[in-house]
Scaffold this active site. Structure first.
Site, PDB file in Angstrom:
ATOM      1  N   CYS A 165      -3.640   4.770  -3.717  1.00  0.00           N
ATOM      2  CA  CYS A 165      -4.427   5.995  -3.604  1.00  0.00           C
ATOM      3  C   CYS A 165      -4.204   6.916  -4.791  1.00  0.00           C
ATOM      4  O   CYS A 165      -4.592   8.085  -4.757  1.00  0.00           O
ATOM      5  CB  CYS A 165      -4.096   6.717  -2.297  1.00  0.00           C
ATOM      6  SG  CYS A 165      -2.359   7.199  -2.138  1.00  0.00           S
TER       7      CYS A 165
ATOM      8  N   ASP B  43       0.858  -1.185   0.000  1.00  0.00           N
ATOM      9  CA  ASP B  43       0.000   0.000   0.000  1.00  0.00           C
ATOM     10  C   ASP B  43       0.894   1.235   0.000  1.00  0.00           C
ATOM     11  O   ASP B  43       1.070   1.899   1.029  1.00  0.00           O
ATOM     12  CB  ASP B  43      -0.902  -0.025   1.237  1.00  0.00           C
ATOM     13  CG  ASP B  43      -1.841   1.171   1.316  1.00  0.00           C
ATOM     14  OD1 ASP B  43      -1.958   1.908   0.314  1.00  0.00           O
ATOM     15  OD2 ASP B  43      -2.460   1.368   2.377  1.00  0.00           O
TER      16      ASP B  43
END
Length: 405
Positions: free
Chosen positions: A362, A336
């Site tokens: 993201c 991530d």
């Protein structure tokens, strides 16, 4: 004064007309008018509204810069965010069906960065306007959690107490078990008298922890987050998924991604958002470049029951990504990375014998770039889901699984 037709939305959620001319709070197909200054209509007048236009639920929307899409229907925003992801992938010649989009509900943001300044009659506390340094008070924000908004006037009182006469104080506010965790920057200096004032303020404030300029001033219990079965006390201001709903969706996605793997490496692990839930069924090695985060994760694991072994490593994965022989120790990888993506680590994964990767991102652009590298190395993009835990903003997240056939 000009008339223009909005053709599409830009990556920040502003409407774009031919020119280009940018206009906030507009939608494709709308005819608008207004004064163009530096390629922007700051206050557009809607002449022909879109069928996707709705009444904004928050009374602060016209001035606050925290949200950019409250004027659009939920269905429109969901489709637009899916299109943003699909477009980024298309630029890398990647075609994939988006399996689902998961949108966090209103009133669910558990972390906020507010700004505050003293005024003649008290204090202004809130967020800056769009493309502006003007601070707006937002006591009825519809985005933040009920616990944060219930503490809003207490936070205002903290600004009155702790802001300097001329400066703007920054408050990072996080909802934790039993109350709020607040970290303050740009406040008054901590002399002896002010320390005493803060010590008197905290006990009846609902604050679980108050950190001032990096120093813990007072703590009423543990400001912990629950990651699976583990209670973790993150460092003040540490990264945290924006909503518990979004975190749950991402954790579930990574569980599905790694499947029955018994050994997992969690890259860019933070304080254990994925490491600790995954440790319910597998041995996990967590890697992050911040010592304090690794210490918090380790402490949470040691106090939890029923988890497999979790080891930690402080390491800058941009400068020192895990290499092929290191990756060979694990059956699956979870990562991530921040918005910059994971170019260096992706290159090493492409060279490795890794067979399964759970990928959270993201930033659709850097995700698409890294996905292209993996797919050129023989990985297949098994599935991809869109996660919208930044409701009413242009921000979008991705959960995906890559596997070698």
């Amino acid at each position: 004064m000009v008339h223009v037709t909005i053709e599409r939305l830009g990556h920040q959620g502003d409407g774009i007309a031919d020119g280009p001319v940018f206009a906030p709070q507009t939608l494709p197909g709308e005819v608008i008018e207004g004064d163009v200054v530096d390629g922007r209509i700051a206050k557009p007048r809607i002449l022909t509204p879109s069928g996707n236009r709705v009444k904004a639920p928050c009374r602060h929307y016209n001035v606050c810069g925290g949200c950019s899409l409250q004027h659009a229907s939920d269905d429109f925003v969901s489709q637009w965010k899916c299109d943003v992801v699909a477009t980024a992938l298309k630029h890398q010649n990647i075609a994939v069906d988006i399996a689902a989009i998961h949108t966090s509900p209103a009133g669910s943001r558990r972390r906020a960065v507010f700004h505050g300044k003293r005024t003649k009659n008290g204090a202004t506390l809130g967020l800056f306007g769009r493309a502006s340094d003007i601070l707006h008070d937002i006591p009825d924000c519809k985005l933040m959690s009920a616990r944060i908004m219930d503490g809003f006037e207490m936070l205002r009182a903290l600004v009155v107490l702790g802001a300097t006469r001329r400066g703007q104080m920054t408050l990072t506010v996080t909802e934790v078990a039993g109350g709020l965790d607040v970290s303050v920057e740009n406040g008054k200096d901590l002399d002896l008298g002010f320390r005493s004032e803060l010590a008197e303020f905290v006990p009846n404030s609902g604050l679980i922890r108050l950190v001032w300029h990096g120093e813990v001033i007072a703590q009423n219990g543990l400001p912990y987050q629950l990651f699976g079965a583990a209670k973790v006390v993150p460092p003040a201001g540490a990264f945290l998924q924006a909503t518990t709903h979004g975190e749950g969706v991402l954790v579930d996605a990574m569980r599905r991604a790694v499947g029955p793997a018994k050994s997992i490496v969690d890259l860019f692990a933070g304080c254990g958002t994925f490491s600790l839930p995954l440790a319910e069924h597998a041995r996990v090695h967590a890697v992050e470049d911040v010592d304090a985060m690794m210490a918090a994760l380790d402490a949470g694991w040691r106090e939890a029951r029923g988890l497999k072994v979790v080891t930690t490593e402080t390491r800058d994965l941009f400068r020192r990504p895990l290499l092929k022989d290191e990756l060979a120790k694990f059956e699956a990888v979870v990562m991530d990375p921040p918005r910059a993506g994971a170019a260096a680590q992706t290159d090493e994964l492409a060279k490795s014998d890794t067979r399964v990767i759970g990928f959270v991102s993201c930033n659709p652009v850097t995700f698409a770039r890294d996905a292209r590298v993996l797919m050129d190395a023989g990985f297949v993009l098994d599935w991809l889901e869109v996660v919208d835990q930044f409701r009413w903003s242009a921000h979008v997240e991705i959960a995906a699984r890559f596997a070698r056939m």
